[in-house]
Design a protein around this motif. Structure first.
Motif, short mmCIF file in Angstrom:
data_model
loop_
_atom_site.label_atom_id
_atom_site.label_comp_id
_atom_site.label_asym_id
_atom_site.label_seq_id
_atom_site.Cartn_x
_atom_site.Cartn_y
_atom_site.Cartn_z
N THR A 73 0.74 -1.09 0.01
CA THR A 73 -0.25 0.08 -0.06
C THR A 73 0.95 1.46 -0.14
N ILE A 74 1.84 1.24 0.88
CA ILE A 74 2.71 2.48 0.94
C ILE A 74 3.33 2.62 -0.41
N MET A 75 3.77 1.47 -0.96
CA MET A 75 4.80 1.82 -2.18
C MET A 75 3.98 2.10 -3.49
N LYS A 76 2.82 1.45 -3.65
CA LYS A 76 1.94 1.48 -4.81
C LYS A 76 0.88 2.87 -4.71
N TYR A 77 0.40 3.26 -3.56
CA TYR A 77 -0.61 4.07 -3.46
C TYR A 77 -0.60 5.25 -2.38
N TYR A 78 0.37 5.35 -1.64
CA TYR A 78 0.42 6.22 -0.54
C TYR A 78 1.45 7.36 -0.75
N VAL A 79 2.61 7.19 -1.64
CA VAL A 79 3.59 8.06 -1.70
C VAL A 79 3.84 8.36 -3.31
N TYR A 80 3.80 9.57 -3.67
CA TYR A 80 4.46 9.94 -5.00
C TYR A 80 6.00 10.41 -4.76
N ASP A 81 6.59 10.22 -5.89
CA ASP A 81 8.25 10.34 -5.91
C ASP A 81 8.73 10.74 -7.34
N PHE A 82 8.98 11.84 -7.53
CA PHE A 82 9.51 12.12 -9.13
C PHE A 82 10.57 13.42 -8.72
N GLU A 83 11.05 13.40 -9.83
CA GLU A 83 12.29 14.60 -9.95
C GLU A 83 11.42 15.86 -10.89
N GLN A 84 11.81 17.08 -10.31
CA GLN A 84 11.56 18.12 -11.18
C GLN A 84 12.62 19.48 -10.83
N ASP A 85 12.91 19.70 -12.06
CA ASP A 85 13.97 20.81 -12.02
C ASP A 85 15.16 20.54 -11.28
N GLY A 86 15.56 19.04 -11.56
CA GLY A 86 16.76 18.54 -10.66
C GLY A 86 16.43 18.19 -9.31
N LYS A 87 15.37 18.33 -8.69
CA LYS A 87 15.14 18.33 -7.33
C LYS A 87 14.17 16.91 -7.12
N LYS A 88 14.30 16.06 -6.06
CA LYS A 88 13.72 15.08 -5.81
C LYS A 88 12.10 15.71 -4.99
N VAL A 89 11.22 15.26 -5.29
CA VAL A 89 9.88 15.68 -4.91
C VAL A 89 9.34 14.38 -4.39
N VAL A 90 9.00 14.44 -3.01
CA VAL A 90 8.07 13.21 -2.40
C VAL A 90 7.04 13.77 -1.52
N GLY A 91 5.94 13.06 -1.58
CA GLY A 91 4.87 13.48 -0.75
C GLY A 91 3.86 12.55 -0.59
#
Length: 135
Positions: free
Chosen positions: A10-28
């Motif tokens: 659940t945590i891996m697939k549905y509860y956290v987004y994770d991507f790079e934007q403008d060279g910075k890691k965005v996690v939420g």
């Protein structure tokens, strides 16, 4: 209590987004995660919603209230009406996306920070363990 109920999947697939934007890691936390936590906490209700047309984008504002603590907060979001800069491919669901993001942002402001941090730490540990990279 909440963390005990969460599975790794659940945590891996549905509860956290994770991507790079403008060279910075965005996690939420995803909207699904935030809404589930709000339901677990209880006593939170939506009191106002607005969607605004702002030219090439849509803006949304959602206001929610923690009725237990008598505390009201708002969440805001914007979404482009276009998939591309050349404005050749309209985004049919821009209003819905902006609303959902604003809703997530409002409810998230009522979630204790330690819960958000615990979920993201668990996600990062699982990702490291499984050798998963940003998608």
């Amino acid at each position: 209590e909440i963390m005990k109920q969460l599975t790794d999947e659940t945590i891996m697939k549905y509860y956290v987004y994770d991507f790079e934007q403008d060279g910075k890691k965005v996690v939420g936390l995803t909207a699904d995660c935030v809404m589930d936590i709000a339901h677990w906490i209880g006593g939170i209700e939506t009191v106002d919603e607005h969607i605004f047309d702002a030219g090439d984008k849509v803006m949304a504002k959602v206001t929610v209230k923690d009725v237990t603590r008598d505390f009201t907060v708002s969440g805001f979001a914007e979404e482009s009406k276009w998939f591309d800069v050349a404005k050749k491919r309209p985004k049919r669901f821009a209003e819905r996306i902006a609303f959902r993001k604003a809703q997530r942002n409002a409810f998230r402001r009522l979630i204790p920070k330690f819960i958000e941090e615990a979920i993201i730490q668990k996600y990062e540990a699982l990702k490291k363990k499984e050798g998963v990279k940003n998608e």
